[in-house]
Write a protein that holds these residues in place. Structure first.
Motif, PDB file in Angstrom:
ATOM      1  N   UNK A   1      -7.073   2.157   0.187  1.00  0.00           N
ATOM      2  CA  UNK A   1      -6.256   3.592   0.476  1.00  0.00           C
ATOM      3  C   UNK A   1      -6.276   3.715   2.038  1.00  0.00           C
ATOM      4  N   UNK A   2      -5.002   3.997   2.669  1.00  0.00           N
ATOM      5  CA  UNK A   2      -4.598   4.066   3.897  1.00  0.00           C
ATOM      6  C   UNK A   2      -5.481   5.324   4.592  1.00  0.00           C
ATOM      7  N   UNK A   3      -6.179   5.134   5.591  1.00  0.00           N
ATOM      8  CA  UNK A   3      -6.773   6.124   6.351  1.00  0.00           C
ATOM      9  C   UNK A   3      -8.244   6.578   5.793  1.00  0.00           C
ATOM     10  N   UNK A   4      -8.654   5.793   4.682  1.00  0.00           N
ATOM     11  CA  UNK A   4      -9.821   6.025   4.176  1.00  0.00           C
ATOM     12  C   UNK A   4     -11.151   5.453   5.075  1.00  0.00           C
ATOM     13  N   UNK A   5     -12.337   5.923   5.073  1.00  0.00           N
ATOM     14  CA  UNK A   5     -13.363   5.540   6.007  1.00  0.00           C
ATOM     15  C   UNK A   5     -13.711   3.927   5.918  1.00  0.00           C
TER      16      UNK A   5
ATOM     17  N   UNK B   1       1.786   4.592  -3.164  1.00  0.00           N
ATOM     18  CA  UNK B   1       1.862   6.181  -3.536  1.00  0.00           C
ATOM     19  C   UNK B   1       1.187   6.889  -2.583  1.00  0.00           C
ATOM     20  N   UNK B   2       1.781   7.913  -1.625  1.00  0.00           N
ATOM     21  CA  UNK B   2       0.825   8.489  -1.014  1.00  0.00           C
ATOM     22  C   UNK B   2      -0.012   7.522  -0.150  1.00  0.00           C
ATOM     23  N   UNK B   3      -1.171   7.604   0.227  1.00  0.00           N
ATOM     24  CA  UNK B   3      -1.963   6.637   0.882  1.00  0.00           C
ATOM     25  C   UNK B   3      -2.649   5.765   0.039  1.00  0.00           C
ATOM     26  N   UNK B   4      -2.305   5.559  -1.373  1.00  0.00           N
ATOM     27  CA  UNK B   4      -2.696   4.553  -2.228  1.00  0.00           C
ATOM     28  C   UNK B   4      -1.699   3.446  -2.174  1.00  0.00           C
ATOM     29  N   UNK B   5      -2.446   2.120  -1.951  1.00  0.00           N
ATOM     30  CA  UNK B   5      -1.369   0.899  -2.009  1.00  0.00           C
ATOM     31  C   UNK B   5      -1.923  -0.190  -2.748  1.00  0.00           C
ATOM     32  N   UNK B   6      -1.110  -1.034  -3.634  1.00  0.00           N
ATOM     33  CA  UNK B   6      -1.433  -2.048  -4.148  1.00  0.00           C
ATOM     34  C   UNK B   6      -0.684  -3.204  -3.896  1.00  0.00           C
ATOM     35  N   UNK B   7      -1.051  -4.537  -3.800  1.00  0.00           N
ATOM     36  CA  UNK B   7      -0.370  -5.772  -3.760  1.00  0.00           C
ATOM     37  C   UNK B   7      -0.670  -6.432  -5.168  1.00  0.00           C
ATOM     38  N   UNK B   8       0.682  -6.867  -5.466  1.00  0.00           N
ATOM     39  CA  UNK B   8       0.764  -7.795  -6.872  1.00  0.00           C
ATOM     40  C   UNK B   8       1.232  -9.109  -6.286  1.00  0.00           C
ATOM     41  N   UNK B   9       0.920 -10.046  -7.242  1.00  0.00           N
ATOM     42  CA  UNK B   9       1.642 -11.258  -7.127  1.00  0.00           C
ATOM     43  C   UNK B   9       1.729 -12.194  -8.333  1.00  0.00           C
ATOM     44  N   UNK B  10       3.033 -12.169  -8.871  1.00  0.00           N
ATOM     45  CA  UNK B  10       3.398 -12.807 -10.141  1.00  0.00           C
ATOM     46  C   UNK B  10       2.962 -11.937 -11.059  1.00  0.00           C
TER      47      UNK B  10
END
Length: 267
Positions: A214-218, A197-206
């Motif tokens: 956050x993509x592009x963050x420091x 969602x925008x630059x925020x990304x989550x990985x889920x497993x089971x």
């Protein structure tokens, strides 16, 4: 004694009347009862490569129909690879070819590109297998050696001696390590899910969230600068890109591949 005989006689009469009203023998009644119990206890067949009515309402789209490779092509190619991949028994499989990175059939990517999305699939690894799901993939030129460049949800057998840290299953390869994992054994299916969602990304497993960033963050850019991707300008920060399944020379099976695009104005 007389009363006992009387009760048994009355019981026999009642039973006979009940059987007569039911129109079946005691054996038939028993068989019907057992059949009903069996139907109640039998599990429903698992539905694969399909969408429920609720998923359709939520905007999910299948990326694999279980029979064809429609919607996919080889990376840097116009068509699907002629070797290295196969569709078999409702599964999309990477063919084992010795463990080389994108040396046989090569990676495959979605024909469409995605920006804000929720993506999921089920994967089954073989012993020692290595693969990955990449996203925000761009076909940059000149073409890099090995696999195409993108953010990678790592798919790997964690029991391999060379696997640790950010190279482990469900990690963001080279950058963030997955935590609190609940992993099914090799040879069984696991479910991967990626939410962007925008630059925020989550990985889920089971069903368990194992990392977010956050993509592009420091912090993100610092980690990239210390990784193998340091030479790629704005790595992982594209507004949209392809989703990629990696050929790393090991047999891996995929199914239930689906995606829904997210409207940030509504979510």
């Amino acid at each position: 004694m007389k009363n006992s005989k009387l009760y048994r006689s009355m019981g026999a009469v009642v039973l006979a009347a009940l059987l007569a009203l039911g129109g079946c023998s005691s054996e038939e009644a028993s068989q019907e009862s057992n059949a009903e119990e069996s139907q109640q206890e039998a599990p429903q067949a698992e539905q694969v490569n399909t969408l429920t009515s609720q998923e359709k309402e939520e905007g999910w789209v299948l990326l694999f129909d279980g029979e064809t490779t429609n919607g996919w092509r080889g990376v840097y190619k116009e068509a699907f690879p002629e070797k290295g991949w196969k569709v078999e028994d409702g599964l999309l499989k990477v063919v084992a070819s010795g463990g080389g990175e994108s040396e046989f059939g090569g990676d495959i990517i979605t024909e469409n590109q995605y920006g804000n999305f929720e993506f999921s699939l089920e994967f089954k690894l073989t012993e020692g297998a290595n693969s990955g799901i990449k996203y925000f993939v761009k076909e940059i030129r000149p073409r890099p050696e090995g696999s195409a460049i993108g953010l990678e949800y790592q798919l790997i057998d964690d029991s391999r001696p060379d696997v640790e840290g950010t190279w482990t299953l469900a990690s963001l390869y080279e950058l963030y390590r997955a935590e609190n994992k609940q992993v099914n054994p090799i040879g069984e299916f696991n479910k991967a899910r990626i939410i962007a969602r925008g630059d925020r990304v989550e990985h889920w497993l089971n069903g368990v969230k194992v990392l977010e960033y956050t993509r592009g963050s420091e912090e993100f850019r610092q980690l990239v600068s210390e990784s193998k991707y340091s030479d790629y300008e704005n790595f992982g920060e594209a507004e949209e890109g392809h989703i990629l399944l990696q050929d790393h020379g090991h047999e891996v099976a995929f199914r239930n591949i689906k995606i829904r695009e997210i409207d940030l104005n509504k979510n």
